[in-house]
Write a protein that holds these residues in place. Structure first.
Motif, PDB file in Angstrom:
ATOM      1  N   UNK A   6      31.526  41.280   0.088  1.00  0.00           N
ATOM      2  CA  UNK A   6      32.434  41.851  -0.908  1.00  0.00           C
ATOM      3  C   UNK A   6      32.871  43.241  -0.495  1.00  0.00           C
ATOM      4  N   UNK A   7      33.204  44.089  -1.469  1.00  0.00           N
ATOM      5  CA  UNK A   7      33.625  45.463  -1.191  1.00  0.00           C
ATOM      6  C   UNK A   7      33.163  46.377  -2.316  1.00  0.00           C
ATOM      7  N   UNK A   8      33.104  47.675  -2.020  1.00  0.00           N
ATOM      8  CA  UNK A   8      32.694  48.669  -2.997  1.00  0.00           C
ATOM      9  C   UNK A   8      33.336  50.008  -2.655  1.00  0.00           C
ATOM     10  N   UNK A   9      33.341  50.931  -3.633  1.00  0.00           N
ATOM     11  CA  UNK A   9      33.908  52.253  -3.435  1.00  0.00           C
ATOM     12  C   UNK A   9      32.980  53.093  -2.563  1.00  0.00           C
ATOM     13  N   UNK A  10      33.549  53.855  -1.652  1.00  0.00           N
ATOM     14  CA  UNK A  10      32.739  54.652  -0.727  1.00  0.00           C
ATOM     15  C   UNK A  10      33.473  55.926  -0.348  1.00  0.00           C
ATOM     16  N   UNK A  11      32.712  56.985  -0.033  1.00  0.00           N
ATOM     17  CA  UNK A  11      33.251  58.236   0.505  1.00  0.00           C
ATOM     18  C   UNK A  11      33.413  58.062   2.008  1.00  0.00           C
ATOM     19  N   UNK A  12      34.589  58.368   2.531  1.00  0.00           N
ATOM     20  CA  UNK A  12      34.885  58.097   3.936  1.00  0.00           C
ATOM     21  C   UNK A  12      35.411  59.341   4.634  1.00  0.00           C
ATOM     22  N   UNK A  13      35.130  59.425   5.918  1.00  0.00           N
ATOM     23  CA  UNK A  13      35.640  60.483   6.783  1.00  0.00           C
ATOM     24  C   UNK A  13      36.031  59.852   8.107  1.00  0.00           C
ATOM     25  N   UNK A  14      36.934  60.488   8.865  1.00  0.00           N
ATOM     26  CA  UNK A  14      37.299  59.941  10.178  1.00  0.00           C
ATOM     27  C   UNK A  14      36.111  59.955  11.134  1.00  0.00           C
ATOM     28  N   UNK A  15      36.059  58.967  11.994  1.00  0.00           N
ATOM     29  CA  UNK A  15      34.958  58.881  12.953  1.00  0.00           C
ATOM     30  C   UNK A  15      34.942  60.070  13.889  1.00  0.00           C
ATOM     31  N   UNK A  16      36.136  60.616  14.233  1.00  0.00           N
ATOM     32  CA  UNK A  16      36.199  61.725  15.173  1.00  0.00           C
ATOM     33  C   UNK A  16      35.691  63.030  14.574  1.00  0.00           C
ATOM     34  N   UNK A  17      35.515  63.081  13.239  1.00  0.00           N
ATOM     35  CA  UNK A  17      35.034  64.299  12.600  1.00  0.00           C
ATOM     36  C   UNK A  17      33.517  64.395  12.608  1.00  0.00           C
ATOM     37  N   UNK A  18      32.833  63.380  13.112  1.00  0.00           N
ATOM     38  CA  UNK A  18      31.370  63.347  13.111  1.00  0.00           C
ATOM     39  C   UNK A  18      30.866  63.630  14.519  1.00  0.00           C
ATOM     40  N   UNK A  19      29.884  64.502  14.614  1.00  0.00           N
ATOM     41  CA  UNK A  19      29.244  64.800  15.885  1.00  0.00           C
ATOM     42  C   UNK A  19      27.759  64.492  15.746  1.00  0.00           C
TER      43      UNK A  19
END
Length: 406
Positions: A309-322
């Motif tokens: 299924x699906x659910x609400x989530x907080x997301x950020x771009x992959x390139x912003x993570x180190x």
């Protein structure tokens, strides 16, 4: 007068020393003043340079967003045949005359796979036919005699004993005809068994028989994947079995990267006591065109994803993570254009508009401004220069996602 000269000499020397000392102080005063002025000027320049320090890096900013993210469960397992039929010999002591298929051939139901030498069976069949003809002739005579005896029974021309003999002979002749027919049926069945036919349509997975071999009844000659159907047997922990049910869509990935759709056919009713995992049987739907390179084969290891299924989530771009020291970080932008390194816990992944997004489980809230590029070169407290900011993460539906590894 002679006594006063030494005294005057001493006074004159003292005046000279005082004058020389004052002259030395006068000569040293300009150097000391110059050093003091230089120190003051250096301090002012340092403060001015600190006030006009250059940014460590030029970065773009993005906003922590939120959106619907697919919830999927990742599992591993093996590809297997849905059902593998064993095709054997039903004749005993016959020689294999010809084999018409090989491993990998796709056959249809009723197709001829192999044939046995049928000379001896044909001879037995001819003998059975002759025995039946003889039995039928004898029965015909017995039936005629019995009919005559029944006609004379009322007149008393023959004794009851003779009538009984004729009737018994008729019954015996009829029984011999039936026995001869049964023998003929057996020989015809043996003749039929001299040809090995495919019990269903599918793909030949093994060939065990060889031309010229004399095999016994029940000897295995071929193995066939029935209907060409494959299934993926996923190994799922006992805690996750309750999340799965029949009919749930699945995506299966082959080792070479090809993927196929599937559907849960059955969840195993038991769990292995050794590793506490249960099997989930998934019907793999692979078209002939898509499986032209044989990406999916029985016995192959494969990875799959169950769509929960699906659910609400907080997301950020992959390139912003180190990733540093095994932990994930992002750099939060402060009003003074300095960055603060924030430790975050990541989860699922998805692709939105061609960009990979990562779910943030903890560490930062939605709406915060973070650095989107160049994060691998930043440190906590660095001064940065912002350029045109990237648009905030939208809530577009997920195209692809994976469950977080535990």
């Amino acid at each position: 007068m002679k006594q006063l000269k030494p005294t005057l000499y001493l006074l004159n020397n003292s005046r000279i020393m005082i004058v020389l000392a004052m002259a030395g102080l006068t000569a040293m005063s300009p150097s000391w003043a110059q050093n003091s002025a230089s120190a003051s000027a250096g301090s002012s320049a340092s403060n001015k340079a600190a006030a006009t320090s250059k940014p460590a890096l030029t970065v773009t900013a993005t906003q922590v967003g939120s959106g619907q993210m697919a919830t999927r469960l990742t599992a591993n397992g093996s590809i297997a045949a849905w059902q593998e039929a064993s095709i054997g010999s039903e004749s005993n002591g016959l020689r294999i005359a010809e084999i018409y298929v090989n491993v990998g051939d796709v056959v249809k139901k009723g197709q001829l796979l192999a044939s046995f030498a049928s000379e001896s069976v044909q001879a037995d069949l001819a003998q059975a036919k002759a025995a039946l003809a003889e039995a039928e002739a004898t029965a015909s005579e017995a039936i005629t005699n019995a009919d005559r005896a029944r006609g004379l029974q009322a007149s008393g021309a023959i004794s009851k004993q003779q009538i009984g003999q004729y009737l018994t002979a008729e019954t015996t002749a009829r029984a011999r005809v039936n026995a001869a027919k049964a023998v003929l049926d057996v020989q015809q069945l043996r003749m039929k068994y001299t040809q090995v036919l495919a019990p269903d349509h599918g793909t030949i997975s093994a060939r065990l028989g060889t031309v010229g071999a004399v095999v016994g009844a029940g000897a295995e000659l071929f193995r066939m994947i029935r209907q060409g159907r494959l299934e993926w047997r996923a190994e799922v922990t006992s805690a996750e079995l309750s999340k799965l049910s029949a009919g749930m869509p699945v995506t299966v990935y082959a080792p070479n990267g090809d993927q196929a759709t599937g559907k849960v056919r059955m969840v195993a009713p038991t769990v292995d006591v050794n590793n506490r995992t249960g099997l989930v049987y998934v019907d793999v739907i692979v078209s002939k065109e898509k499986n032209a390179a044989n990406a999916f084969k029985p016995g192959m290891f494969a990875r799959g994803e169950f769509q929960l299924g699906s659910s609400q989530a907080i997301t950020i771009p992959q390139q912003a993570v180190v990733v540093r020291d095994g932990f994930s970080y992002v750099f939060k932008l402060n009003p003074d254009q300095r960055v603060t390194q924030v430790k975050v816990q990541t989860g699922r992944r998805m692709v939105v508009n061609g960009m990979e997004q990562i779910e943030v489980l903890s560490g930062i809230n939605s709406g915060a401004q973070i650095a989107a590029t160049g994060v691998g070169f930043l440190n906590d407290g660095d001064l940065v220069k912002l350029v045109s900011a990237a648009p905030p993460t939208n809530s577009a539906p997920a195209v692809n996602s994976t469950a977080a590894k535990k």
